[in-house]
Scaffold this active site. Sequence first.
Site, PDB file in Angstrom:
ATOM      1  N   HIS A  32     113.904  29.814  57.311  1.00 30.38           N
ATOM      2  CA  HIS A  32     113.509  28.802  56.346  1.00 30.38           C
ATOM      3  C   HIS A  32     111.993  28.734  56.431  1.00 30.38           C
ATOM      4  O   HIS A  32     111.348  29.643  56.898  1.00 30.38           O
ATOM      5  CB  HIS A  32     114.096  27.431  56.714  1.00 30.38           C
ATOM      6  CG  HIS A  32     115.581  27.412  56.787  1.00 30.38           C
ATOM      7  ND1 HIS A  32     116.376  27.452  55.671  1.00 30.38           N
ATOM      8  CD2 HIS A  32     116.427  27.351  57.841  1.00 30.38           C
ATOM      9  CE1 HIS A  32     117.655  27.404  56.029  1.00 30.38           C
ATOM     10  NE2 HIS A  32     117.714  27.350  57.343  1.00 30.38           N
ATOM     11  N   CYS A  51     119.980  31.808  55.608  1.00 29.63           N
ATOM     12  CA  CYS A  51     120.839  31.114  56.561  1.00 29.63           C
ATOM     13  C   CYS A  51     122.286  30.945  56.096  1.00 29.63           C
ATOM     14  O   CYS A  51     123.090  31.857  56.250  1.00 29.63           O
ATOM     15  CB  CYS A  51     120.207  29.779  56.923  1.00 29.63           C
ATOM     16  SG  CYS A  51     120.785  29.165  58.497  1.00 29.63           S
TER      17      CYS A  51
HETATM   18  N1  GLN Z   1     125.768  25.927  58.601  1.00 35.53           N
HETATM   19  C1  GLN Z   1     125.160  27.102  59.039  1.00 35.53           C
HETATM   20  C2  GLN Z   1     124.823  27.179  60.518  1.00 35.53           C
HETATM   21  O1  GLN Z   1     124.590  26.145  61.153  1.00 35.53           O
HETATM   22  C3  GLN Z   1     123.934  27.311  58.189  1.00 35.53           C
HETATM   23  C4  GLN Z   1     122.757  26.453  58.535  1.00 35.53           C
HETATM   24  C5  GLN Z   1     121.614  26.668  57.613  1.00 35.53           C
HETATM   25  O2  GLN Z   1     121.816  27.082  56.481  1.00 35.53           O
HETATM   26  N2  GLN Z   1     120.420  26.358  58.060  1.00 35.53           N
HETATM   27  O3  GLN Z   1     124.802  28.258  61.069  1.00 35.53           O
END
Ligand code: GLN
Length: 275
Positions: free
Chosen positions: A221, A109
């Site tokens: 995740h 992510c």
């Molecule tokens: N901040 C990033 C987004 O919202 C990554 C989010 C995350 O790592 N889950 O796209």
Amino acid sequence: LDSCYSKGFISYKPMEIIIGWLYPKLMSTYGDRGNVITIQRRAQWRGYNVIVLPLDQESTAEDIKSVDVIVGGGAQDRQQEIVMRDLQGAKAEAVRDKIEHGTPGVFTCGSPQLLGNYYEPAFGQRIEGLGILDLVSVHPGENTKRCIGNLVIEVTASRLAQELEAMAGTKPYLVGFENHGGRTTLGKVEALGRVVYGLGNNGEDGTEGAFYQNAIATYSHGPLLPKNPIVADWLIQTALKLKYQQEIKLSPLEDTLAMQGREAILKRLKVNLPS
Ligand code: GLN
């Protein structure tokens, strides 16, 4: 322990794997620590020595150069910005060099957003990435829906798909959970897979993640590896092969619980995968 080996008190020195964990203090918002633990335990259960090396702001480029596998987790936009201010110069080059030379890694992510060309957050300036993965990520604004929910993908990155299939004996499908605002568009980089359930890179083109050299980038995740132990084994096997320059065959582990967990998720999502 090292002096016991060198003095000959212990004759057999197990192979060792160093897990480099990118910015655990800043990039642990989404539970991706589970990826580190999964690699660690699955390697230890097979008798390998494991060192977990946090690569935080205090770390040096030399620390990064010493690792055999890299794990990078998700983060919030603000933390991503802090990380990118730190990941400059020799440290940035060390990460680039590692990935270019085939060090395996799993980046989730926020991490792939930083390995890409840039990330545009909902607020504030564009955050320049390392440009290792040819992709860009843009958050379409705070009034747009986040991409949240279960994610099932078929791995389509050709070499990875072949290697995972050879290890597992079945077509590689990964189960995870996405939670991101940013939408990613791939340039000249292979997607990790195609979305079977969920939204993936951008909810539009059906791609999920990216695969480059031996770096797995994903929006999954879950964390990813406990739900998909075969990927953890692929990372361990690839890391040891690169480090010791020999074919490595990992002994099998008892994965019934993980498999039952996957089945339960797929059943709840009403996703039927070809066997
Ligand atoms: N901040 C990033 C987004 O919202 C990554 C989010 C995350 O790592 N889950 O796209």
